[in-house]
Design a protein around this motif. Structure first.
Motif, PDB file in Angstrom:
ATOM      1  N   GLU A 160       0.791  -1.230   0.000  1.00  0.00           N
ATOM      2  CA  GLU A 160       0.000   0.000   0.000  1.00  0.00           C
ATOM      3  C   GLU A 160       0.825   1.283   0.000  1.00  0.00           C
ATOM      4  O   GLU A 160       0.330   2.329  -0.423  1.00  0.00           O
ATOM      5  CB  GLU A 160      -0.941   0.015   1.213  1.00  0.00           C
ATOM      6  N   ILE A 161       2.053   1.233   0.489  1.00  0.00           N
ATOM      7  CA  ILE A 161       2.822   2.475   0.596  1.00  0.00           C
ATOM      8  C   ILE A 161       4.150   2.350  -0.147  1.00  0.00           C
ATOM      9  O   ILE A 161       4.607   1.245  -0.455  1.00  0.00           O
ATOM     10  CB  ILE A 161       3.102   2.859   2.071  1.00  0.00           C
ATOM     11  N   ASP A 162       4.725   3.499  -0.417  1.00  0.00           N
ATOM     12  CA  ASP A 162       6.085   3.577  -0.951  1.00  0.00           C
ATOM     13  C   ASP A 162       6.908   4.321   0.091  1.00  0.00           C
ATOM     14  O   ASP A 162       6.641   5.494   0.389  1.00  0.00           O
ATOM     15  CB  ASP A 162       6.102   4.321  -2.288  1.00  0.00           C
ATOM     16  N   ALA A 163       7.887   3.644   0.651  1.00  0.00           N
ATOM     17  CA  ALA A 163       8.672   4.236   1.735  1.00  0.00           C
ATOM     18  C   ALA A 163       9.342   5.536   1.325  1.00  0.00           C
ATOM     19  O   ALA A 163       9.639   6.387   2.174  1.00  0.00           O
ATOM     20  CB  ALA A 163       9.722   3.238   2.223  1.00  0.00           C
ATOM     21  N   ALA A 164       9.570   5.698   0.030  1.00  0.00           N
ATOM     22  CA  ALA A 164      10.197   6.935  -0.446  1.00  0.00           C
ATOM     23  C   ALA A 164       9.352   8.160  -0.113  1.00  0.00           C
ATOM     24  O   ALA A 164       9.873   9.279  -0.046  1.00  0.00           O
ATOM     25  CB  ALA A 164      10.430   6.851  -1.954  1.00  0.00           C
ATOM     26  N   GLN A 165       8.048   7.950   0.111  1.00  0.00           N
ATOM     27  CA  GLN A 165       7.145   9.060   0.398  1.00  0.00           C
ATOM     28  C   GLN A 165       7.139   9.447   1.883  1.00  0.00           C
ATOM     29  O   GLN A 165       6.588  10.495   2.237  1.00  0.00           O
ATOM     30  CB  GLN A 165       5.721   8.693  -0.032  1.00  0.00           C
ATOM     31  N   VAL A 166       7.728   8.615   2.733  1.00  0.00           N
ATOM     32  CA  VAL A 166       7.688   8.906   4.175  1.00  0.00           C
ATOM     33  C   VAL A 166       9.071   9.144   4.783  1.00  0.00           C
ATOM     34  O   VAL A 166       9.176   9.638   5.904  1.00  0.00           O
ATOM     35  CB  VAL A 166       6.982   7.767   4.947  1.00  0.00           C
ATOM     36  N   VAL A 167      10.132   8.809   4.044  1.00  0.00           N
ATOM     37  CA  VAL A 167      11.467   8.901   4.640  1.00  0.00           C
ATOM     38  C   VAL A 167      11.877  10.343   4.941  1.00  0.00           C
ATOM     39  O   VAL A 167      12.594  10.593   5.916  1.00  0.00           O
ATOM     40  CB  VAL A 167      12.530   8.226   3.743  1.00  0.00           C
ATOM     41  N   LYS A 168      11.429  11.295   4.123  1.00  0.00           N
ATOM     42  CA  LYS A 168      11.797  12.692   4.386  1.00  0.00           C
ATOM     43  C   LYS A 168      11.225  13.153   5.725  1.00  0.00           C
ATOM     44  O   LYS A 168      11.917  13.796   6.530  1.00  0.00           O
ATOM     45  CB  LYS A 168      11.303  13.609   3.263  1.00  0.00           C
ATOM     46  N   TYR A 169       9.964  12.819   5.967  1.00  0.00           N
ATOM     47  CA  TYR A 169       9.340  13.171   7.246  1.00  0.00           C
ATOM     48  C   TYR A 169      10.089  12.494   8.391  1.00  0.00           C
ATOM     49  O   TYR A 169      10.364  13.126   9.424  1.00  0.00           O
ATOM     50  CB  TYR A 169       7.874  12.733   7.235  1.00  0.00           C
ATOM     51  N   MET A 170      10.436  11.227   8.204  1.00  0.00           N
ATOM     52  CA  MET A 170      11.153  10.478   9.241  1.00  0.00           C
ATOM     53  C   MET A 170      12.527  11.087   9.497  1.00  0.00           C
ATOM     54  O   MET A 170      12.960  11.216  10.647  1.00  0.00           O
ATOM     55  CB  MET A 170      11.306   9.018   8.816  1.00  0.00           C
ATOM     56  N   ARG A 171      13.208  11.484   8.428  1.00  0.00           N
ATOM     57  CA  ARG A 171      14.541  12.076   8.574  1.00  0.00           C
ATOM     58  C   ARG A 171      14.453  13.438   9.247  1.00  0.00           C
ATOM     59  O   ARG A 171      15.273  13.776  10.110  1.00  0.00           O
ATOM     60  CB  ARG A 171      15.203  12.206   7.193  1.00  0.00           C
ATOM     61  N   ASP A 172      13.463  14.237   8.869  1.00  0.00           N
ATOM     62  CA  ASP A 172      13.295  15.565   9.466  1.00  0.00           C
ATOM     63  C   ASP A 172      13.035  15.486  10.964  1.00  0.00           C
ATOM     64  O   ASP A 172      13.345  16.425  11.703  1.00  0.00           O
ATOM     65  CB  ASP A 172      12.144  16.308   8.784  1.00  0.00           C
TER      66      ASP A 172
END
Length: 238
Positions: A160-172
């Motif tokens: 359902e998800i693509d981790a590429a779409q959440v890693v920036k938020y996680m890194r920030d």
């Protein structure tokens, strides 16, 4: 004269038999001692590995274990290549355990020693003094509702998800390191990216799971509802 010849004959016969015995000892007995049958892993140790495999796959990072086994010449360079050829942490652990089960007892014992230093809690799954009926506590994760949900929703998240779409938020929010982000986005396939990401997240502290849920809420609202249980609550209300 006859008596002397008789003694001489007996002596020569005895000497010949002794030489033959020594020859057999040197050329037969000694090589067999030098080429002993390899000591395979004890059945009970292999059984422990099989039983603890789910916990190992969830919590182990082979990059913390393999270098020491390589330096001790217990795993070959070919073994290392087979294990590290996959970028997903879980798949590496599976390959590592597959190879370990085929090794000798001394390799298993060395693995235990390393595990005791790096992952002492996982060592509980390989010893006789663990509590029956209870699995070992994963080293960098916790057996609470959040991690249980992550485990149960793993296949759903991969599709359902693509981790590429959440890693920036996680890194920030300091929930991922720069190296982890690079490793994730380097994968070309979306499902593989998500697998690599989830493998990493399982080893993080519980607070990082909360950050992950927040990131999902920003990018995948329908997945957020599934993870938090809000979707079920809304269905009940309807």
């Amino acid at each position: 004269m006859f008596i002397i010849n008789s003694f001489l004959a007996v002596y020569l016969l005895f000497k010949f038999e002794m030489c033959e015995f020594l020859w057999l000892l040197i050329y037969v007995a000694i090589p067999k001692c030098l080429y002993l049958t390899p000591v395979i892993m004890k059945p009970q140790d292999k059984e422990r590995l099989v039983k603890s495999r789910p916990q190992m796959v969830r919590s182990l990072d082979v990059t913390q274990i393999l270098p020491q086994l390589r330096s001790a010449n217990l795993f070959t360079k070919k073994d290392e290549q087979i294990i590290m050829s996959d970028t997903r942490r879980r798949e590496r652990v599976i390959r590592f355990l597959d190879l370990l089960e085929k090794k000798k007892t001394d390799v298993y014992e060395k693995f235990q020693d390393i595990l005791g230093d790096v992952y002492p809690q996982l060592l509980l799954s390989l010893t006789d003094w663990e509590d029956e009926g209870e699995g070992p506590l994963p080293c960098n994760a916790q057996l609470d509702d959040d991690w249980t949900m992550l485990q149960r929703a793993r296949q759903y998240l991969i599709h359902e998800i693509d981790a590429a779409q959440v890693v920036k938020y996680m890194r920030d929010h300091n929930a991922l390191s720069e190296d982890e982000v690079r490793a994730i986005v380097a994968e070309r396939n979306a499902q593989t990216r998500t697998e690599v990401f989830l493998d990493m997240l399982e080893l993080h502290k519980p607070e990082d799971y909360d950050t992950f849920v927040e990131a999902i809420g920003e990018t995948y609202p329908h997945v957020y509802l599934t993870l938090t249980g809000d979707a079920d609550d809304r269905s009940d209300e309807d």
